[in-house]
Write an enzyme that holds these catalytic residues in place. Structure first.
Site, short mmCIF file in Angstrom:
data_model
loop_
_atom_site.label_atom_id
_atom_site.label_comp_id
_atom_site.label_asym_id
_atom_site.label_seq_id
_atom_site.Cartn_x
_atom_site.Cartn_y
_atom_site.Cartn_z
N HIS A 70 0.83 -1.22 0.00
CA HIS A 70 0.00 0.00 0.00
C HIS A 70 0.85 1.25 0.00
O HIS A 70 1.87 1.35 0.69
CB HIS A 70 -0.99 0.00 1.16
CG HIS A 70 -0.39 0.12 2.53
ND1 HIS A 70 -0.17 1.34 3.15
CD2 HIS A 70 0.01 -0.82 3.42
CE1 HIS A 70 0.32 1.14 4.34
NE2 HIS A 70 0.45 -0.16 4.54
N ASP A 187 6.37 2.32 6.17
CA ASP A 187 5.11 1.58 6.14
C ASP A 187 4.16 2.36 5.24
O ASP A 187 3.63 3.38 5.65
CB ASP A 187 4.57 1.46 7.56
CG ASP A 187 3.17 0.88 7.62
OD1 ASP A 187 2.74 0.21 6.67
OD2 ASP A 187 2.49 1.10 8.66
N GLU A 221 -5.16 1.12 2.68
CA GLU A 221 -4.85 0.10 3.70
C GLU A 221 -4.88 0.66 5.10
O GLU A 221 -5.34 0.01 6.03
CB GLU A 221 -3.49 -0.53 3.40
CG GLU A 221 -3.21 -1.81 4.19
CD GLU A 221 -2.66 -1.57 5.59
OE1 GLU A 221 -2.66 -2.51 6.41
OE2 GLU A 221 -2.22 -0.43 5.89
N GLU A 222 -4.36 1.88 5.28
CA GLU A 222 -4.27 2.44 6.63
C GLU A 222 -5.64 2.68 7.25
O GLU A 222 -5.74 2.87 8.47
CB GLU A 222 -3.47 3.74 6.61
CG GLU A 222 -1.99 3.59 6.29
CD GLU A 222 -1.19 2.86 7.37
OE1 GLU A 222 -1.79 2.50 8.41
OE2 GLU A 222 0.01 2.65 7.18
N ASP A 242 3.99 -6.00 3.52
CA ASP A 242 3.82 -4.88 4.44
C ASP A 242 4.91 -4.96 5.50
O ASP A 242 5.63 -5.95 5.58
CB ASP A 242 2.42 -4.91 5.06
CG ASP A 242 1.89 -3.53 5.43
OD1 ASP A 242 2.73 -2.65 5.71
OD2 ASP A 242 0.66 -3.35 5.45
N HIS A 322 4.69 3.45 12.70
CA HIS A 322 3.75 4.55 12.88
C HIS A 322 4.34 5.68 13.73
O HIS A 322 3.62 6.47 14.33
CB HIS A 322 2.42 4.08 13.47
CG HIS A 322 1.58 3.34 12.48
ND1 HIS A 322 0.23 3.14 12.65
CD2 HIS A 322 1.89 2.74 11.30
CE1 HIS A 322 -0.26 2.46 11.62
NE2 HIS A 322 0.75 2.21 10.80
#
Length: 348
Positions: A70, A187, A221-222, A242, A322
């Site tokens: 993603h 990510d 995706e998030e 991922d 994150h």
């Protein structure tokens, strides 16, 4: 895989992370991916959600594979224009406010204008606010200081900034002398860079894959639903690429390819996982099998949406997910090689 050079992956990654793409505002980065792929002459099309599907024909066209990574990232959106000219935010994706406090950011208006700013706690000055270090970091207290001469909400609106405008975080991409890559949004742009470079290698080597294979560059995706559609009915194996999560109790490192056994959605397909482990062993790759306790992927989204597929999840090990993320060139290389050799393997 004679032509593989991890520096090629890093160069693509650098380009990707410097294109703002919070979930819901990904057209620019998808266009950049299309432009990157166009000279290769591959078949590609966008789905209605704005993601990109690339297809490489294989010897077997009755059984297909699908890989996904993603390109959407964490970010924020303007929730309120405050009376003092600051902006309050609402999150896009799952992060903690303290992870973005002090970060430079960019506000993009609906007309396409861009303004820079800084994400701060309202009570930021220790010379004014005695409890600056104790104030809760939440959407009530976190705000954006715009780099413009604005003193009230009216002046902010005169710039063209409104509620609903997207806010992206400065990635601060760096490659160190010791091979570490530091940046926000590894990510999952690290995985996207790996897939793009793999497609390029396969085309240059004139490799025909054993199965027709689709690569979905997903863009939601998030927020939970990036890879849950546009899966051809012939698809047997679905592999999400991922980030591998690092922390206490984990075996994944910044140097290996991480193979996920289970995340918050439940176990991934056992036989598929064992196959990926065997390929890693055969190719003498640095790998780890891990469980990600607070995690979901495009593959788990596809399973939840009812697709009858065999699903798996792998990715480069990324520290401080994150937040202020970091990985190593070794992890990008191990992940690239596992994907490449998987694509050349048979299902039986």
């Amino acid at each position: 895989m004679k032509r593989f050079n991890v520096e090629d992956v890093i160069e693509v990654l650098k380009q990707l992370v410097n294109i703002p793409s919070p979930s819901g505002n990904t057209d620019k980065v998808i266009t950049a991916v299309e432009n990157w792929l166009e000279p290769l002459g591959v078949e590609m099309q966008r789905n209605r959600k704005g993601g990109l599907i690339v297809t490489l024909p294989g010897k077997n066209n009755t059984e297909h594979r699908m890989l996904t990574a993603h390109v959407d990232t964490l970010g924020a959106m303007v929730k309120e224009i405050k009376s003092d000219g600051r902006l309050s935010l609402t999150m896009i994706g799952g992060f903690r406010w303290n992870a973005v406090e002090g970060e430079y950011c960019k506000i993009e208006t609906s007309e396409g204008k861009e303004f820079t700013g800084t994400i701060l706690i309202h009570q930021s000055s220790v010379h004014v606010y005695k409890n600056a270090g104790e104030v809760k970091r939440d959407e009530k207290n976190i705000e954006v200081r715009i780099d413009a001469n604005v003193k009230n909400a009216e002046e902010v609106r005169e710039l063209g900034i409104e509620v609903g405008d997207f806010v992206s975080f400065d990635p601060r991409f760096q490659v160190t002398d010791h091979g570490f890559i530091k940046s926000r949004h590894l990510d999952d742009k690290a995985s996207v860079a790996i897939l793009l470079n793999t497609i390029k290698l396969l085309i240059e080597e004139q490799r025909q894959l054993p199965y027709t294979t689709h690569f979905l560059i997903s863009n939601n995706e998030e927020i939970g639903y990036g890879g849950n559609s546009n899966i051809p009915p012939e698809t047997v194996e679905y592999l999400a690429v991922d980030m591998g999560a690092i922390g206490d109790g984990q075996t994944t490192t910044e140097y290996c390819v991480s193979i996920c056994a289970k995340d918050s959605s439940g176990p991934y397909n056992l036989e598929f996982r064992k196959k990926l482990v065997q390929i890693a062993k055969d190719q003498q790759l640095n790998y780890a099998v891990d469980i990600y306790p607070f995690y979901g992927s495009d593959a788990s989204a596809a399973i939840r949406s009812g697709h009858d597929i065999i699903h798996g999840l792998i990715g480069p090990g990324i520290d401080a997910s994150h937040s202020h993320e970091r990985t190593h060139r070794d992890s990008l290389e191990n992940t690239s090689k596992l994907i490449y050799h998987y694509l050349l393997s048979t299902m039986k």
